[in-house]
Structures are given as C-alpha cells and as structure tokens.
Design a protein around this motif. Structure first.
Motif, PDB file in Angstrom:
ATOM      1  N   ALA A 142       0.993  -0.925  -0.040  1.00  0.00           N
ATOM      2  CA  ALA A 142      -0.140  -0.325  -0.067  1.00  0.00           C
ATOM      3  C   ALA A 142       1.109   1.634   0.167  1.00  0.00           C
ATOM      4  N   ILE A 143       2.288   1.094   0.636  1.00  0.00           N
ATOM      5  CA  ILE A 143       2.805   2.380   1.342  1.00  0.00           C
ATOM      6  C   ILE A 143       3.644   2.821  -0.522  1.00  0.00           C
ATOM      7  N   SER A 144       4.238   1.435  -1.165  1.00  0.00           N
ATOM      8  CA  SER A 144       4.684   1.255  -2.354  1.00  0.00           C
ATOM      9  C   SER A 144       4.187   2.014  -3.357  1.00  0.00           C
ATOM     10  N   ALA A 145       2.278   1.451  -3.374  1.00  0.00           N
ATOM     11  CA  ALA A 145       1.685   2.488  -4.594  1.00  0.00           C
ATOM     12  C   ALA A 145       0.992   3.719  -4.502  1.00  0.00           C
ATOM     13  N   ALA A 146       0.942   4.254  -3.152  1.00  0.00           N
ATOM     14  CA  ALA A 146       0.843   5.709  -2.707  1.00  0.00           C
ATOM     15  C   ALA A 146       2.372   5.970  -3.570  1.00  0.00           C
ATOM     16  N   PHE A 147       3.658   5.593  -3.234  1.00  0.00           N
ATOM     17  CA  PHE A 147       4.766   6.267  -2.999  1.00  0.00           C
ATOM     18  C   PHE A 147       5.094   6.414  -5.174  1.00  0.00           C
ATOM     19  N   VAL A 148       4.414   5.551  -5.708  1.00  0.00           N
ATOM     20  CA  VAL A 148       5.457   4.781  -6.871  1.00  0.00           C
ATOM     21  C   VAL A 148       4.167   6.512  -8.214  1.00  0.00           C
ATOM     22  N   ILE A 149       3.247   6.479  -7.641  1.00  0.00           N
ATOM     23  CA  ILE A 149       2.205   7.301  -8.415  1.00  0.00           C
ATOM     24  C   ILE A 149       1.844   8.554  -7.480  1.00  0.00           C
ATOM     25  N   ARG A 150       2.978   8.949  -7.442  1.00  0.00           N
ATOM     26  CA  ARG A 150       3.271  10.331  -5.954  1.00  0.00           C
ATOM     27  C   ARG A 150       2.955  11.346  -6.963  1.00  0.00           C
ATOM     28  N   ASP A 338      18.832   5.530   0.009  1.00  0.00           N
ATOM     29  CA  ASP A 338      18.099   5.503  -0.695  1.00  0.00           C
ATOM     30  C   ASP A 338      17.923   4.514  -1.977  1.00  0.00           C
ATOM     31  N   VAL A 339      17.204   3.614  -2.014  1.00  0.00           N
ATOM     32  CA  VAL A 339      17.406   1.897  -2.836  1.00  0.00           C
ATOM     33  C   VAL A 339      16.035   1.774  -3.435  1.00  0.00           C
ATOM     34  N   SER A 340      15.313   3.331  -3.390  1.00  0.00           N
ATOM     35  CA  SER A 340      14.210   2.650  -4.178  1.00  0.00           C
ATOM     36  C   SER A 340      14.119   2.295  -5.474  1.00  0.00           C
ATOM     37  N   THR A 341      14.876   3.284  -6.367  1.00  0.00           N
ATOM     38  CA  THR A 341      15.563   2.676  -7.528  1.00  0.00           C
ATOM     39  C   THR A 341      15.740   1.294  -8.293  1.00  0.00           C
ATOM     40  N   CYS A 342      15.982   0.967  -6.717  1.00  0.00           N
ATOM     41  CA  CYS A 342      17.149  -0.788  -7.647  1.00  0.00           C
ATOM     42  C   CYS A 342      16.404  -1.806  -6.898  1.00  0.00           C
ATOM     43  N   PRO A 347       9.709   2.491  -1.561  1.00  0.00           N
ATOM     44  CA  PRO A 347      10.537   3.556  -0.988  1.00  0.00           C
ATOM     45  C   PRO A 347      11.659   2.846   0.374  1.00  0.00           C
ATOM     46  N   ALA A 348      11.509   2.209  -0.512  1.00  0.00           N
ATOM     47  CA  ALA A 348      12.601   1.969   0.902  1.00  0.00           C
ATOM     48  C   ALA A 348      14.303   2.530   0.992  1.00  0.00           C
ATOM     49  N   GLN A 397      19.707  -2.971   7.345  1.00  0.00           N
ATOM     50  CA  GLN A 397      18.867  -3.184   7.939  1.00  0.00           C
ATOM     51  C   GLN A 397      17.376  -2.421   6.985  1.00  0.00           C
ATOM     52  N   ILE A 398      16.152  -2.991   6.314  1.00  0.00           N
ATOM     53  CA  ILE A 398      15.255  -2.906   5.621  1.00  0.00           C
ATOM     54  C   ILE A 398      14.396  -1.621   5.844  1.00  0.00           C
ATOM     55  N   ASN A 399      13.783   0.077   5.562  1.00  0.00           N
ATOM     56  CA  ASN A 399      12.823   0.967   6.416  1.00  0.00           C
ATOM     57  C   ASN A 399      12.530   1.429   5.419  1.00  0.00           C
ATOM     58  N   MET A 400      11.054   1.697   5.916  1.00  0.00           N
ATOM     59  CA  MET A 400       9.932   2.260   4.413  1.00  0.00           C
ATOM     60  C   MET A 400       9.910   3.969   4.557  1.00  0.00           C
ATOM     61  N   LEU A 401       9.547   4.423   3.967  1.00  0.00           N
ATOM     62  CA  LEU A 401       9.739   6.093   3.977  1.00  0.00           C
ATOM     63  C   LEU A 401       7.917   5.783   4.597  1.00  0.00           C
TER      64      LEU A 401
END
Length: 488
Positions: A142-150, A338-342, A347-348, A397-401
């Motif tokens: 859910a967090i990722s979906a919102a981030f992808v189409i921000r 920031d590893v989001s594009t990876c 938003p990881a 460690q993996i963290n989500m924004l």
C-alpha cells in the motif's frame, strides 16, 4: 687426501648451493607471488575455480523483524503516543548454499559471465522462534503504491484511494515470518497492478505475491547477470565487476553513482592495502567502499579488517559527492541510503540495524531501537597475502519511508518517518579445511626463505671449507717442495 675429481665435485656442489640459494633468496617472494597469482586467476583449471563455482564456506542468513506493538496509535494527535514502538523478533536463521552458473568465458577482454544461484534452508536449532510467528508491520504494498504514483494526476490517486477502500486496505498488516521472507503472500493491490495496461506504471512489478525474498530461493536469475574480470593479464582486476546485467554504469543511479565496480563478492585483490576495499552489492544496486579498520587474526591467520564506518551511508549534506545517490529527489538524513530505484520504486531505505551510526532523528521518531556495535556492524576480514575472505558479517536494515498523502484515507494523517521493517545479517567464516590450506599457503614463503637461506649458508660453508682445504693442501705441497730442495 682428496683427488682432483673429488675436490672439483665438492667445490661444484658448494658453488651450486650458494648460487641457487642466493638467486632464490632474491627472487623467491616474487616467484611465489607469480605462482599464487596464476592459481588465483580464474579459469576452469585454476585452484580458485572450485572455491568460486561451488562456494564451500558455510554461509548463514539471519532475519530479525520489528514487531509493531502499537499500530492503533499511529493517528493519535499526541506525538509521544503515536510514535511507533517495536519489539524485535528473531533471529530466524537460514543456511545458504551458493553456486555459479557460467554463461561464457571471454578471452578477448578476460572476463567471465555468470549467474548466481542461492538456496536457503531454515535452521530451527540456530533460530529463536518459528517461521509461523506472526509479525505486525507496515503494509508495504500500500505504501509503495502511493509512492509510485505520487506525481500522477489527482484523478489517478483518487482511483487508487477508492480501490484501497473497496479492498479494505489497512496501514498495518499481520503475516507469518515465512510469508514475509521466502513464501510471500497475496495482496489485492498487486493483483490490481497486474491487470493494468503496460506502461501505466513507471515500473513493471514481476511478482504475484509480496515477500522480501519471494522468488529468490533457488533462483539463478534473481541476482542478475554478472560479468567479472578473471585476473588473467592483469591481476589487479581479479574478481572485480566489469558489468552487471550487461550495463556499466547501471541505470539505477545517475552519473558516477551508477558505476559498476568493486569485488563481485568472493574474490579480492591479493596483498590488499591498508586503504579500503570495494564491494558491489546487488541488493542495493551499488558499490560500497569499506575503509581499513585494523589487523586481526582469524583462526590463527593474519588478516586485514575492513568495515562499514560512520561515513559509508553519508547523505549529500555530509558528502556532496553523494548527490546522485538520492534518486527519489530527497536524501534521507545521514545513516540511510535511498534504494527505491533498485527495488521497483518502493520507498525503501537501507541503514545499519537499529539505525546504528545514523542521525539521531531516526531514533527519536520510533521506540525500541538498541544499536550495538558488536552485533550491528558490517565488516570483512581478508587474508593479508591472498586477499581470500576469511570472515564476513554484513548487517543491514530495511526501512520504509512513511509519509502523509492527503489523497489517501489511510495515509492522510500519518507522521513522516523512516519505519524500520526488519534487519538481516549474512555471515560466513572459513572452515577448518580451508583454514588449514590458507595457513599452509602463508607458511610457504617463510619456509622457502629458510630453505634457500640454508642452501646459501651451506654452500658458503662448503666453499669456505674447501678453500681452507685447498690453501692447506697448497701449503703442504710447498713444504714438501722446500724439504726436497733442502735435501738436495
């Protein structure tokens, strides 16, 4: 009395031992390094090939999850109440088997192209807890979906919000450890993304389930396609990455931040220096530069330790050269990258476990972080002569924004923070068999110096003795000649 033949033979032996000892004493170190480099240089017949193709060193992967204990307080107006609180669960330990699948040897540029197949098996005896333990955490899809189409139009965001409401999407999610790791779990938003037309989303999501290591177990292709220098013709390239997925630079990061370089993982340059080593990590799609820390001993083998220091995850503010490691446009405070594009625009952000060595703001935003340098460090120990890894502990460690989006009912009132999800550690250490071989390898130079030193000394001693003998022999002959003259 020695005959001329015996005298000449002994003198010849002395000359041979002295000359041979002197030559090998002067060149032994270089000769040994040459032979060692030949055996390290990767080829189907080299000693290093078997160590590389089927890695014999036992490797273990540990997962530690942060269980969110107060998810119902996240929307509270009191900052102290809504601050997420965590209890760590784990470790859940898996033994890893690693093999290479060679796609081709390239003599033209002396590289090898290969895939990496990794297989994990759960080790209950080394774990604390069961794979059926339930973890409460953030709803990553859910967090990722919102981030992808921000940056999409408002009506697209409104459609996603309507879908979330219709599907009953919550900010929290409760799943078993086995689902969060390798097995994965079905999510309605992933099903929705799968039926959208090609090109609608900025990334293609190649999964039908969500799990941090879903589809990875026993896969040959997950880690991508490696192209690595074999070291032939130039040992200073041995084990270093040339390309990844047929690219250099990788499209993940802009400018020099996308350069593919450093070790591919198993091999490092022989005789490493006390400066730094570099390692390319497919998990974060970038190279990590680890500075030298100290000299250590691993099972009696002298080694150099390199580590992830307080600067390894610097942001643009502390290190302006890191400007291109912020692909989403906003650098995190120092200590997280920031590893989001990876990771498919998720938003990881990666940090050390429990935000070790990170900006204090990470700790203030949550409760339950207990950084421990003895447990949460990243370090690598290399043999001083061959550069062979003796021990490694790589903890991340993996963290989500998590941030508010006014367009979504479940996100419009949440605080902005970097939400810890889990941390993992990959650890490996040489076994007794490999350790004994490395110890023997390191004893050869000293043994050679002793042997050739003894040859040189024995040769000199023989020449000295034979010289004294020759002088005494000539003296006796002169005395005999003098006596004959007196007699006449």
């Amino acid at each position: 009395m020695l005959s001329k033949c015996q005298f000449g033979t002994i003198a010849g032996v002395g000359c041979f031992l002295t000359l041979t000892g002197a030559i090998f004493l002067a060149s032994w170190s270089s000769l040994f390094d040459f032979v060692l480099n030949q055996q390290l240089t990767l080829s189907p017949t080299s000693y290093s090939y078997d160590l590389w193709k089927d890695v014999p060193i036992p490797v273990y992967l540990e997962f530690n999850f942060f269980n969110w204990t107060n998810p119902d307080d996240i929307l509270d107006s009191d900052p102290d109440v809504r601050r997420p609180k965590f209890v760590e669960l784990g470790p859940y330990v898996f033994k890893e088997l690693r093999k290479k699948v060679v796609l081709g040897w390239h003599e033209k540029n002396e590289t090898v192209t290969f895939l990496q197949k990794r297989t994990w098996h759960f080790e209950p005896s080394l774990s604390r807890g069961s794979l059926d333990d339930v973890v409460t955490t953030l709803n990553v899809p859910a967090i990722s979906a919102a981030f992808v189409i921000r940056d999409y139009p408002t009506f697209v965001k409104g459609a996603l919000n309507a879908a979330m409401i219709l599907l009953g999407t919550n900010l929290r999610i409760d799943r078993k450890v086995r689902e969060f790791t390798f097995e994965g779990y079905e999510d309605p938003l992933l099903d929705l993304a799968a039926i959208l037309p090609d090109g609608f989303l900025p990334v293609t999501i190649p999964f039908d389930k969500f799990g941090w290591f879903y589809t990875r177990n026993n896969s040959e292709t997950y880690d991508g396609i490696f192209n690595m220098w074999t070291g032939k013709g130039n040992i200073q390239r041995f084990g270093q990455m040339a390309e990844w997925n047929y690219n250099n630079p990788t499209p993940t990061y802009q400018s020099y931040c996308g350069w593919v370089n450093g070790s591919a993982g198993e091999f490092f340059l022989p005789k490493p220096n006390k400066d730094s080593v570099s390692l390319f990590s497919t998990d974060i799609c970038r190279t990590l530069k680890m500075p030298f820390k100290e000299e250590v001993e691993v099972d009696g083998i002298k080694a150099y330790r390199y580590w992830g220091d307080e600067y390894i995850f610097d942001n643009e503010t502390r290190n302006p050269d890191n400007w291109c490691f912020c692909p989403s446009g906003e650098c995190a405070p120092h200590g997280a990258i920031d590893v989001s594009t990876c990771k498919w625009n998720t938003p990881a952000f990666v940090s050390f476990p429990h935000f070790y060595n990170a900006d204090p703001s990470f700790h203030r935003a949550v409760e339950g972080m207990k950084p421990d340098p003895k447990v949460h460090q990243l370090f690598l120990d290399l043999d001083k002569r061959s550069g062979i890894p003796l021990q490694v502990e790589a903890a991340m460690q993996i963290n989500m924004l998590l941030q508010p989006y006014p367009e979504y009912s479940i996100l419009k009132d949440v605080p902005k923070l970097y939400f810890p999800i889990f941390w993992f550690k990959e650890r490996a250490r040489i076994d007794d068999d490999i350790g004994s071989k490395i110890r023997l390898l390191n004893q050869v130079p000293a043994a050679g110096n002793i042997l050739f030193g003894m040859m040189f000394c024995i040769g000199l001693a023989i020449l000295a003795i034979i010289s004294f003998y020759y002088i005494d022999f000539r003296r006796q002959r002169r005395s005999e000649a003098d006596l004959k003259l007196v007699g006449t």
